[in-house]
Motif scaffolding. Structure first.
Motif, PDB file in Angstrom:
ATOM      1  N   UNK A  76       0.842  -1.208   0.000  1.00 27.05           N
ATOM      2  CA  UNK A  76       0.000   0.000   0.000  1.00 27.05           C
ATOM      3  C   UNK A  76       0.867   1.243   0.000  1.00 27.05           C
ATOM      4  N   UNK A  77       0.531   2.159  -0.884  1.00 23.41           N
ATOM      5  CA  UNK A  77       1.113   3.504  -0.899  1.00 23.41           C
ATOM      6  C   UNK A  77       0.042   4.392  -1.537  1.00 23.41           C
ATOM      7  N   UNK A  78      -0.372   5.429  -0.836  1.00 23.83           N
ATOM      8  CA  UNK A  78      -1.517   6.219  -1.303  1.00 23.83           C
ATOM      9  C   UNK A  78      -1.319   6.740  -2.729  1.00 23.83           C
ATOM     10  N   UNK A  90      -9.332  -1.955   2.277  1.00 28.05           N
ATOM     11  CA  UNK A  90      -9.532  -3.333   2.747  1.00 28.05           C
ATOM     12  C   UNK A  90      -8.212  -4.085   2.768  1.00 28.05           C
ATOM     13  N   UNK A  91      -7.422  -3.876   1.703  1.00 26.81           N
ATOM     14  CA  UNK A  91      -6.116  -4.546   1.649  1.00 26.81           C
ATOM     15  C   UNK A  91      -5.237  -4.058   2.797  1.00 26.81           C
ATOM     16  N   UNK A  92      -5.219  -2.747   2.964  1.00 27.03           N
ATOM     17  CA  UNK A  92      -4.415  -2.164   4.048  1.00 27.03           C
ATOM     18  C   UNK A  92      -4.856  -2.742   5.392  1.00 27.03           C
ATOM     19  N   UNK A  93      -6.153  -2.751   5.616  1.00 28.03           N
ATOM     20  CA  UNK A  93      -6.663  -3.218   6.912  1.00 28.03           C
ATOM     21  C   UNK A  93      -6.399  -4.696   7.139  1.00 28.03           C
ATOM     22  N   UNK A  94      -6.357  -5.476   6.052  1.00 28.42           N
ATOM     23  CA  UNK A  94      -6.094  -6.911   6.233  1.00 28.42           C
ATOM     24  C   UNK A  94      -4.679  -7.138   6.771  1.00 28.42           C
ATOM     25  N   UNK A  95      -3.750  -6.253   6.392  1.00 31.49           N
ATOM     26  CA  UNK A  95      -2.388  -6.372   6.939  1.00 31.49           C
ATOM     27  C   UNK A  95      -2.293  -5.796   8.345  1.00 31.49           C
TER      28      UNK A  95
END
Ligand code: SF4
Ligand code: SF4
Length: 303
Positions: A76-78, A90-95
């Motif tokens: 993730x990188x904005x 969602x991907x960020x939160x899964x990590x």
């Protein structure tokens, strides 16, 4: 050939022939990275100008593309993520929740401790993300002056209560590995080489929480104009040749390997461009009104 010409020629030749200033252990570690064990990287930005991200994209060896595909996986990188919106969150939160596996956290920008809502990622504050990540990450890199020590957002006045990552964690009672890579912006080598070191060799030797590999010697000690300093040949105005000490150069107070590493793929660096070092890699960079970018008062005795 004088020392200055020699250093410039050496840096140019290194670039032309692809000989990089990758330290031997890092070079060996790069060769050991296998596609199946690419380190995962989550890059979060707080109170930042994105200058460090831009600088990271100027890397020469390895290239930024190689770093985030062959040698690491940027989760993730904005600015750089291919996905956006709820999919990216969602991907960020899964990590961050620990479900998706191990990762290193890279943080750019200061944390607004007294005004948390000044920096939001989705519906959570930047600070909440950092606190949650502390429970699941393998370690963190504070990238740049702002993430390391507060930087310009933490300059005197500091209405948002901006602090660096290590300080933020300390205030919350969190003890987790944070490696500071100071600079405004950071040199891409300092970051990429540190990531490789962390993942394949282990935590590098640290001085003031920053890798000794890059920050153990003063700019002044390594400066090609040190001879001018000794001979008292001083520049009188910006752009002049000669030692820039009397124009407020902060090289005598700043630990960084810029004089030997150079910037922009070995093309130049601050003092080669006849501009004094502004101490961007030092802990107090631009924080105090009485010491903004240059020394204003009568200089103290340097080394
Ligand atoms: S004062 Fe600045 S320009 Fe002069 S030798 Fe030291 S680092 Fe170089
Ligand atoms: S020479 Fe000084 S101001 Fe320039 S990049 Fe290095 S530490 Fe920063």
């Amino acid at each position: 050939m004088d020392r200055r010409t020699f250093l410039k020629l050496a840096a140019t030749l290194c670039t032309v022939f692809g000989i990089t200033s990758i330290p031997d252990p890092i070079n060996a570690a790069l060769k050991k990275i296998k596609p199946q064990d690419l380190p995962k990287l989550i890059y979060l930005q707080g109170m930042s100008c994105t200058g460090c991200s831009i600088s990271l994209l100027q890397a020469q060896s390895p290239s930024p593309l190689a770093m985030i595909t062959d040698y690491s996986q940027l989760v993730f990188h904005a600015d750089l993520s291919a996905i956006s919106g709820s999919k990216a969150l969602n991907l960020l939160n899964s990590y961050i929740s620990g479900e998706a596996g191990e990762y290193f956290l890279a943080v750019e920008g200061a944390i607004p401790e007294l005004m948390p809502e000044a920096c939001m990622i989705g519906d959570k504050t930047f600070g909440q993300y950092l606190e949650n990540a502390a429970k699941t990450m393998s370690g963190a890199l504070a990238i740049g002056a702002c993430a390391s020590d507060g930087g310009i957002p933490a300059a005197e006045g500091n209405l948002t209560g901006a602090v660096g990552l290590k300080n933020y964690y300390a205030k919350k009672g969190i003890k987790k590995l944070v490696v500071n890579i100071r600079g405004c912006p950071v040199h891409p080598d300092w970051v990429w080489h540190t990531i490789i070191h962390l993942v394949k060799i282990g935590v590098p030797d640290l001085i003031n929480d920053a890798p000794a590999l890059f920050f153990s010697r003063k700019v002044h000690e390594l400066c090609p104009r040190y001879h001018d300093f000794q001979q008292e040949i001083f520049a009188k105005k910006i752009g002049d040749k000669g030692c820039l000490f009397k124009l407020g150069c902060l090289g005598p107070d700043t630990y960084a390997d810029c004089p030997t590493r150079w910037w922009n793929g070995g093309q130049t660096w601050c003092i080669d461009s006849n501009a004094p070092c502004i101490g961007c890699a030092s802990q107090g960079f631009a924080r105090m009104k009485n010491l903004p970018f240059y020394r204003l008062s009568e200089p103290h005795q340097p080394v």
